[in-house]
Design a protein around this motif. Structure first.
Motif, mmCIF file in Angstrom:
data_model
loop_
_atom_site.group_PDB
_atom_site.id
_atom_site.type_symbol
_atom_site.label_atom_id
_atom_site.label_comp_id
_atom_site.label_asym_id
_atom_site.label_seq_id
_atom_site.Cartn_x
_atom_site.Cartn_y
_atom_site.Cartn_z
ATOM 1 N N THR A 83 0.831 -1.201 0.000
ATOM 2 C CA THR A 83 0.000 0.000 0.000
ATOM 3 C C THR A 83 0.868 1.255 0.000
ATOM 4 O O THR A 83 2.087 1.180 0.200
ATOM 5 C CB THR A 83 -0.917 0.036 1.238
ATOM 6 N N ARG A 110 -0.777 -6.043 1.930
ATOM 7 C CA ARG A 110 -2.138 -6.600 1.987
ATOM 8 C C ARG A 110 -2.225 -7.760 1.009
ATOM 9 O O ARG A 110 -1.652 -7.706 -0.094
ATOM 10 C CB ARG A 110 -3.171 -5.538 1.578
ATOM 11 N N LEU A 111 -2.975 -8.791 1.387
ATOM 12 C CA LEU A 111 -3.148 -9.937 0.491
ATOM 13 C C LEU A 111 -3.815 -9.483 -0.805
ATOM 14 O O LEU A 111 -4.726 -8.663 -0.792
ATOM 15 C CB LEU A 111 -4.020 -11.001 1.157
ATOM 16 N N ARG A 112 -3.327 -10.054 -1.905
ATOM 17 C CA ARG A 112 -3.957 -9.770 -3.202
ATOM 18 C C ARG A 112 -5.327 -10.421 -3.233
ATOM 19 O O ARG A 112 -5.541 -11.478 -2.650
ATOM 20 C CB ARG A 112 -3.127 -10.379 -4.343
ATOM 21 N N ASN A 113 -6.269 -9.814 -3.921
ATOM 22 C CA ASN A 113 -7.577 -10.429 -4.131
ATOM 23 C C ASN A 113 -7.406 -11.518 -5.167
ATOM 24 O O ASN A 113 -6.895 -11.271 -6.248
ATOM 25 C CB ASN A 113 -8.600 -9.403 -4.612
ATOM 26 N N LYS A 114 -7.824 -12.703 -4.824
ATOM 27 C CA LYS A 114 -7.718 -13.828 -5.759
ATOM 28 C C LYS A 114 -9.079 -14.052 -6.403
ATOM 29 O O LYS A 114 -10.086 -14.042 -5.718
ATOM 30 C CB LYS A 114 -7.270 -15.080 -5.030
ATOM 31 N N PRO A 115 -9.112 -14.258 -7.737
ATOM 32 C CA PRO A 115 -10.399 -14.552 -8.382
ATOM 33 C C PRO A 115 -10.948 -15.882 -7.879
ATOM 34 O O PRO A 115 -10.201 -16.815 -7.602
ATOM 35 C CB PRO A 115 -10.068 -14.603 -9.863
ATOM 36 N N MET A 116 -12.260 -15.951 -7.765
ATOM 37 C CA MET A 116 -12.898 -17.189 -7.326
ATOM 38 C C MET A 116 -12.914 -18.212 -8.444
ATOM 39 O O MET A 116 -13.089 -17.867 -9.606
ATOM 40 C CB MET A 116 -14.319 -16.895 -6.842
#
Length: 110
Positions: free
Chosen positions: A96, A102-108
């Motif tokens: 940031t 921060r953890l990356r957003n992972k696609p579902m």
């Protein structure tokens, strides 16, 4: 054995209390969860207790980057504000503007 609350969180930058390395926490074990052989390889006079949190780190020193497994008693918060250059950090985290990870957003999965 009573569970303890981990002092450091996922994405936090820490440094070793004795050895000159620092890293980003990417996983936490509530108590020791490595092999008995690994634990016994540590000299007895500095061998950490097993009943404390242990941290998986993307670690680095001035010479290399590696994965480390470190007891809570041997870690301190890193206050340097310097980024971690370990190559796996960018795969798992986003840094940031404040210098936090921060953890990356992972696609579902479908």
């Amino acid at each position: 054995m009573e569970a303890r609350v981990a002092k450091f969180g996922i994405g936090q930058v820490v440094r070793h209390r004795v050895y000159p390395f620092r890293g980003v926490v990417y996983n936490v074990d509530p108590t020791f969860a490595n092999t008995e052989e690994w634990w016994r390889s540590i000299p007895e006079e500095v061998r950490p207790a097993k009943d404390q949190p242990f941290y998986h780190l993307y670690a680095e020193n001035t010479d290399s980057q590696y994965v480390a497994y470190v007891s809570e008693q041997n870690l301190l918060p890193d206050e340097s504000g310097e980024p971690i250059s370990h190559p796996q950090v960018d795969e798992m985290f986003v840094r940031t503007e404040k210098g936090e990870y921060r953890l990356r957003n992972k696609p579902m999965a479908c």
